[in-house]
Enzyme design. Structure first.
Site, short mmCIF file in Angstrom:
data_model
loop_
_atom_site.label_atom_id
_atom_site.label_comp_id
_atom_site.label_asym_id
_atom_site.label_seq_id
_atom_site.Cartn_x
_atom_site.Cartn_y
_atom_site.Cartn_z
N THR A 260 76.16 46.03 47.53
CA THR A 260 76.46 44.98 46.43
C THR A 260 75.20 44.56 45.82
O THR A 260 74.22 44.59 46.45
CB THR A 260 77.40 43.63 46.80
OG1 THR A 260 76.32 42.70 47.39
CG2 THR A 260 78.36 43.72 47.59
N ASP A 261 75.36 44.20 44.45
CA ASP A 261 74.18 43.62 43.88
C ASP A 261 74.10 42.08 44.30
O ASP A 261 74.93 41.84 45.27
CB ASP A 261 74.44 43.45 42.28
CG ASP A 261 73.17 43.63 41.53
OD1 ASP A 261 72.08 43.03 42.15
OD2 ASP A 261 73.18 44.21 40.71
N TRP A 262 72.86 41.54 44.11
CA TRP A 262 72.59 40.28 44.80
C TRP A 262 73.51 39.02 44.57
O TRP A 262 73.68 38.87 43.29
CB TRP A 262 71.17 39.96 44.61
CG TRP A 262 70.22 40.54 45.77
CD1 TRP A 262 69.23 39.69 46.22
CD2 TRP A 262 70.37 41.84 46.30
NE1 TRP A 262 68.42 40.68 47.18
CE2 TRP A 262 69.01 42.05 47.23
CE3 TRP A 262 70.97 42.93 46.16
CZ2 TRP A 262 68.89 42.86 47.97
CZ3 TRP A 262 70.57 44.09 46.89
CH2 TRP A 262 69.74 44.10 48.07
N LEU B 183 76.96 37.94 45.43
CA LEU B 183 78.22 37.98 44.91
C LEU B 183 79.12 36.66 45.45
O LEU B 183 80.28 36.53 45.19
CB LEU B 183 78.83 39.23 45.31
CG LEU B 183 78.76 40.31 43.95
CD1 LEU B 183 77.51 40.67 43.75
CD2 LEU B 183 79.66 41.47 44.44
#
Length: 635
Positions: free
Chosen positions: A345-347, A349
């Site tokens: 994931t992106d940072w 979430l």
């Protein structure tokens, strides 16, 4: 057996002094077989410690020895703070990233072994820190090595999305590589990044960005290869290949290509880092176009994929962010593209961030009402392997113990993460040569290539009456936003425009800070792309006072019709020093770049175009692919 393993591990952590780090302890046992690293300290060579064994056999052997706690820790990667001297001592943090915990703390308390770096010290201290962290990792129960990742840190510009180079060679932004359009040169750039990263222990790149900049107001355009899918695909393939080689090995940097399935078409360009975003929209029904660069990344065998924060509005059965979206991660990425690499994931979430009195909400778009436990479960069930920017292994452990998540599902992701570590050679020798690192990073040959990229990527947009190139040494010049000492090497610098034969001015693409309490959001280059009010008046006054050469840094497609009309010469750069710009202005280096996106003729045209379509603004001032040469007006 697992209970015994857990208690042994906890006793080890209590007893193991950090002095082991300073003694550089490396348990190596020599028997009849070759020397090996006795990572689990049982004085025999396990399959996972045997470098002659197939990777899958090593992965399965190690997985069979891991506790649930160790598996859960592997599923998280977050930023780590580094001391300026490279030590592992717990010292107060400094600077913008002072809030970040240290790697040893996360290793001890969370059993994590993936970290990304933001602010870094000098090269010697960085390499020293890396070795210290690997020594500490070797002292853990199973000796699983650490993987260090980084956002881009080779761009000359001061983009918020690029980490400070601090010793690394300085190149143009990825947009500049697209402007050059040379796949071999992009591959060479990525190979230099690979060599410099490997020298200090960075083995995973949180780049390249394969997103398409079809919405010109989006703040993240500078990290992309522009708006054209075919051009971006060529650059993405070359970039990944330059980082990884034909396949991951002990000299590779694993590429985490982002942001699947394309983060460019944000409504009104509002970035989904923040709660004021309005979702990704596809009014041109062009969703599949944004997949083309990622298909190139798959062909190049990118080691990892990062989805973005955005919500692909009305493209799947639920309007939730990409990492929460099973139709995107499992249906599209895993099933259609048969992608079996790591998905991270992106940072941030899952948990909110606190900035003073302001609470920055987790990027849990579409699932805001879910608890942290429900968010973690939904992300895992969507098909994601790793959580970026979170330190929450205890939630994974809780979900398994409560029967809401099968440990066998965790094993699937842990295998992917372990496989990458083995392929990178980290289990066999994770250490770097500190002295060699100081000789490799930023060495002259790399700096010269970076300087070349800054010059080669520049675009000549206008050259009225063949004013350019200028003749060095014969002109009185007035400069703005250029170091007068640098300019003095090309002509006589005067203090007022009225005293000059010609003016040279450098500009940045305009932007408007978002109306928010989030200081980070205020740093993102949102908003209109045209100069306004007194700023615009002052620029035009100069252009009317003296013949002027304008250079503009394009981190987004600037709207500059009046400036273009008045300038004697107009250049664009994608991250360049004053010396690089003046070398082009004075003909020491001829511009050859081509626009990787169109420059719209007005903000009305920007607002009227469709966020997901390339090349679609009405009557652009300069079209995609435009670029003049000194040898002729067009080529």
């Amino acid at each position: 057996m697992k209970q015994l393993a857990i208690s042994t591990q906890f006793r080890w952590w209590i007893a193991a002094p950090l002095l082991l780090v300073s003694f550089c302890w490396k348990p190596i046992i020599t028997q009849a077989q070759p020397a090996f690293r006795d990572l689990n300290k049982n004085r025999k060579m396990d399959v996972y410690e045997d470098k002659t064994q197939p990777v899958e056999a090593r992965v399965n052997n190690l997985l069979s020895q891991m506790t649930l706690e160790e598996k859960a820790g592997m599923l998280f990667i977050n930023g780590a703070r580094i001391n300026d001297d490279g030590s592992l001592d717990e010292k107060p943090g400094q600077g913008m990233f002072a809030f970040a915990p240290t790697a040893p703390k996360l290793m001890r308390e969370k059993m994590m072994n993936h970290f990304n770096l933001w602010q870094v010290p000098g090269i010697r201290a960085l390499a020293t820190w890396y070795n210290n962290v690997q020594h500490l990792a070797e002292s853990t129960r199973l000796g699983i090595p650490v993987t260090i990742a980084s956002d881009p840190r080779h761009a000359f510009s001061s983009s918020i999305f690029a980490m400070a180079a601090n010793g690394f060679s300085l190149w143009c932004e990825p947009l500049g590589l697209a402007a050059i359009g040379d796949e071999a040169f992009t591959r060479k750039f990525a190979d230099v990044v690979r060599q410099e990263y490997v020298a200090v222990g960075i083995r995973e790149a949180l780049h390249p960005m394969a997103d398409l900049s079809t919405e010109p107001r989006w703040p993240r355009i500078s990290g992309t290869f522009g708006e054209d899918a075919q051009l971006s695909a060529k650059m993405t393939y070359a970039y990944v290949e330059g980082l990884q080689g034909a396949k991951l090995n002990s000299t590779s940097v694993a590429a985490m290509t982002k942001h699947f399935s394309g983060g460019g078409p944000q409504k009104e360009g509002l970035d989904p880092h923040f709660e004021f975003q309005k979702g990704q929209v596809y009014p041109g029904k062009n969703f599949n176009y944004h997949l083309i660069p990622f298909e190139a990344a798959f062909k190049a065998h990118t080691a990892a994929i990062m989805p973005y924060y955005g919500v692909p509005m009305n493209q799947t059965d639920e309007n939730v962010g990409f990492s929460y979206n099973k139709a995107i991660i499992t249906g599209l990425l895993r099933n259609k593209y048969h992608y079996d690499g790591v998905v991270c994931t992106d940072w941030g979430l899952v948990t909110d961030a606190h900035i003073g009195s302001y609470v920055w909400p987790a990027r849990a778009w579409g699932v805001e009402n879910l608890s942290a436990e429900e968010r973690v479960l939904k992300i895992i069930n969507a098909g994601v392997d790793q959580f970026g920017g979170e330190n929450l292994p205890e939630i994974v452990i809780q979900l398994v113990k409560e029967g809401k998540l099968k440990e066998s599902r965790i094993d699937v992701s842990v295998k992917r993460l372990l496989r990458q570590k083995f392929e990178l050679g980290l289990f066999d020798n994770p250490y770097v040569d500190v002295e060699k690192a100081t000789q490799i990073v930023g060495k002259e040959a790399f700096r010269k290539l970076g300087d070349e990229s800054q010059r080669r990527s520049m675009i000549l947009l206008k050259n009225q009456s063949n004013t350019l190139p200028l003749t060095a040494g014969k002109l009185k010049i007035y400069v703005e936003h250029i170091d007068p000492k640098v300019a003095a090497e090309y002509g006589t610098v005067v203090e007022k425009p009225e005293q000059a034969d010609l003016a040279i001015i450098r500009l940045n693409t305009p932007w408007v800070p978002a109306d928010t309490a989030n200081f980070l959001a205020k740093m993102f280059h949102h908003g209109d792309l045209d100069f306004k009010g007194a700023v615009k008046d002052n620029i035009l006054h100069l252009l009317n006072t003296v013949p002027t050469i304008v250079d503009i840094f394009l981190d987004r497609p600037a709207v500059i019709p009046e400036i273009s009309a008045k300038a004697k010469g107009l250049l664009a750069d994608f991250g360049a020093s004053d010396a690089a710009v003046l070398d082009v202005v004075f003909g020491k280096y001829h511009p050859g770049g081509k626009l990787p996106f169109e420059l719209p003729s007005s903000m009305e045209a920007v607002r009227n175009q469709k966020e997901d379509l390339p090349h679609d603004s009405k009557d652009p001032l300069y079209p995609f692919g435009f670029g003049l040469h000194y040898s002729s007006l067009k080529k």
